[in-house]
Design a protein around this motif. Sequence first.
Motif, mmCIF file in Angstrom:
data_model
loop_
_atom_site.group_PDB
_atom_site.id
_atom_site.type_symbol
_atom_site.label_atom_id
_atom_site.label_comp_id
_atom_site.label_asym_id
_atom_site.label_seq_id
_atom_site.Cartn_x
_atom_site.Cartn_y
_atom_site.Cartn_z
ATOM 1 N N THR A 1 -22.832 -26.240 9.843
ATOM 2 C CA THR A 1 -24.019 -26.861 9.260
ATOM 3 C C THR A 1 -23.684 -27.398 7.885
ATOM 4 O O THR A 1 -22.895 -26.797 7.152
ATOM 5 N N ASP A 2 -24.266 -28.556 7.558
ATOM 6 C CA ASP A 2 -24.015 -29.147 6.242
ATOM 7 C C ASP A 2 -25.104 -28.785 5.249
ATOM 8 O O ASP A 2 -25.132 -29.286 4.127
ATOM 9 N N GLY A 3 -26.035 -27.918 5.667
ATOM 10 C CA GLY A 3 -27.057 -27.469 4.744
ATOM 11 C C GLY A 3 -28.239 -28.402 4.584
ATOM 12 O O GLY A 3 -29.076 -28.187 3.704
ATOM 13 N N ARG A 4 -28.345 -29.445 5.418
ATOM 14 C CA ARG A 4 -29.499 -30.340 5.334
ATOM 15 C C ARG A 4 -30.726 -29.667 5.922
ATOM 16 O O ARG A 4 -30.663 -28.985 6.938
ATOM 17 N N TYR A 5 -31.883 -29.902 5.309
ATOM 18 C CA TYR A 5 -33.125 -29.353 5.846
ATOM 19 C C TYR A 5 -33.400 -29.922 7.243
ATOM 20 O O TYR A 5 -33.648 -29.183 8.199
ATOM 21 N N VAL A 6 -33.418 -31.241 7.340
ATOM 22 C CA VAL A 6 -33.701 -31.912 8.613
ATOM 23 C C VAL A 6 -32.818 -33.145 8.699
ATOM 24 O O VAL A 6 -32.708 -33.914 7.747
ATOM 25 N N ARG A 7 -32.196 -33.318 9.836
ATOM 26 C CA ARG A 7 -31.392 -34.510 10.093
ATOM 27 C C ARG A 7 -31.807 -35.081 11.446
ATOM 28 O O ARG A 7 -32.000 -34.321 12.403
ATOM 29 N N GLU A 8 -31.979 -36.397 11.507
ATOM 30 C CA GLU A 8 -32.343 -37.041 12.768
ATOM 31 C C GLU A 8 -31.121 -37.740 13.346
ATOM 32 O O GLU A 8 -30.517 -38.592 12.697
ATOM 33 N N GLU A 9 -30.747 -37.373 14.558
ATOM 34 C CA GLU A 9 -29.597 -37.951 15.230
ATOM 35 C C GLU A 9 -29.974 -38.245 16.672
ATOM 36 O O GLU A 9 -30.341 -37.346 17.424
ATOM 37 N N GLU A 10 -29.919 -39.518 17.045
ATOM 38 C CA GLU A 10 -30.210 -39.930 18.417
ATOM 39 C C GLU A 10 -31.569 -39.391 18.877
ATOM 40 O O GLU A 10 -31.709 -38.823 19.955
ATOM 41 N N SER A 11 -32.575 -39.579 18.032
ATOM 42 C CA SER A 11 -33.961 -39.187 18.324
ATOM 43 C C SER A 11 -34.141 -37.685 18.473
ATOM 44 O O SER A 11 -35.155 -37.229 18.996
ATOM 45 N N GLN A 12 -33.176 -36.903 18.047
ATOM 46 C CA GLN A 12 -33.311 -35.451 18.094
ATOM 47 C C GLN A 12 -33.091 -34.897 16.697
ATOM 48 O O GLN A 12 -32.206 -35.337 15.970
ATOM 49 N N TYR A 13 -33.915 -33.903 16.333
ATOM 50 C CA TYR A 13 -33.843 -33.352 14.990
ATOM 51 C C TYR A 13 -32.937 -32.134 14.965
ATOM 52 O O TYR A 13 -33.058 -31.229 15.786
ATOM 53 N N THR A 14 -32.041 -32.129 14.003
ATOM 54 C CA THR A 14 -31.151 -30.999 13.784
ATOM 55 C C THR A 14 -31.268 -30.592 12.319
ATOM 56 O O THR A 14 -31.934 -31.237 11.527
#
Length: 262
Positions: free
Chosen positions: A128-141
């Motif tokens: 994990t890079d420590g981001r709160y929310v990341r959007e990738e290919e319409s999916q949230y990680t």
Amino acid sequence: MGFDRKTERGEREGKALPARTSATQSVNAAPLLGNAQVTQASVLAVQRMAGNAAATAYVQRVTDEDRDKANARRERWAKRDIRRGGAQQAESFTTHETPFGPFNERPGRGRAPYITTNMDQYPGTQPTDGRYVREEESQYTGLIPALDAEQFLPLVEALKGRELSKEEIEGLSDDQCRAAAMLMGIATAEAVREPGALKHIRSALRRQADPSHEAPEFLNDYPQGRAGGAQHEKRVRSGRTRRATPEVETILEASSSSDESM
């Protein structure tokens, strides 16, 4: 363990994500042109107008009185933290234990802690890079989508210093423990960068305990968490920007305590 937030997508059960401040990208704006010739440029112009109107409504949904109350409350939190000496800056590489597992801190920019975890501490987990929310290919990680709704209230209690029971943490996977531990570390780091931030973050995390509250809404509830959002509070205090409705609601929903008084 309830709704799996790791599979959240742009829409769930027909419920759209919260209003964005970007322009609406839809050819439905074309009828607003009346009998004028519809060109790509004219449609884009109407889209930009619609987007600006939506952004204005997004900011103005709460009353000015509510916004003033939120500003005053947020300032009280900052003054209280400063009066108490503020959060501790990172002096060297240190590992801290939480109810969910360890996190590491080292001096970062402005001596605020830079938070990490590693595979030795959490074997078999995803990086994990420590981001709160990341959007990738319409999916949230990211850290927020990693947790299920019912796991946020124990996290908030841990941030308040309460000791958690075994039952409150035994249902978390290793990846979820890693995300929760990192959130605890990052919340502390945010408080170093901006006094008063910890209470704000706790309220934003508490809102995530509602299963219908989408993970990306955290970034509306706590705008400092966005990429490039570190100066948000300073911009608000200087009058260069106004708090949008979700942030005002988040601040006003924060738990009251006697230590807010000056």
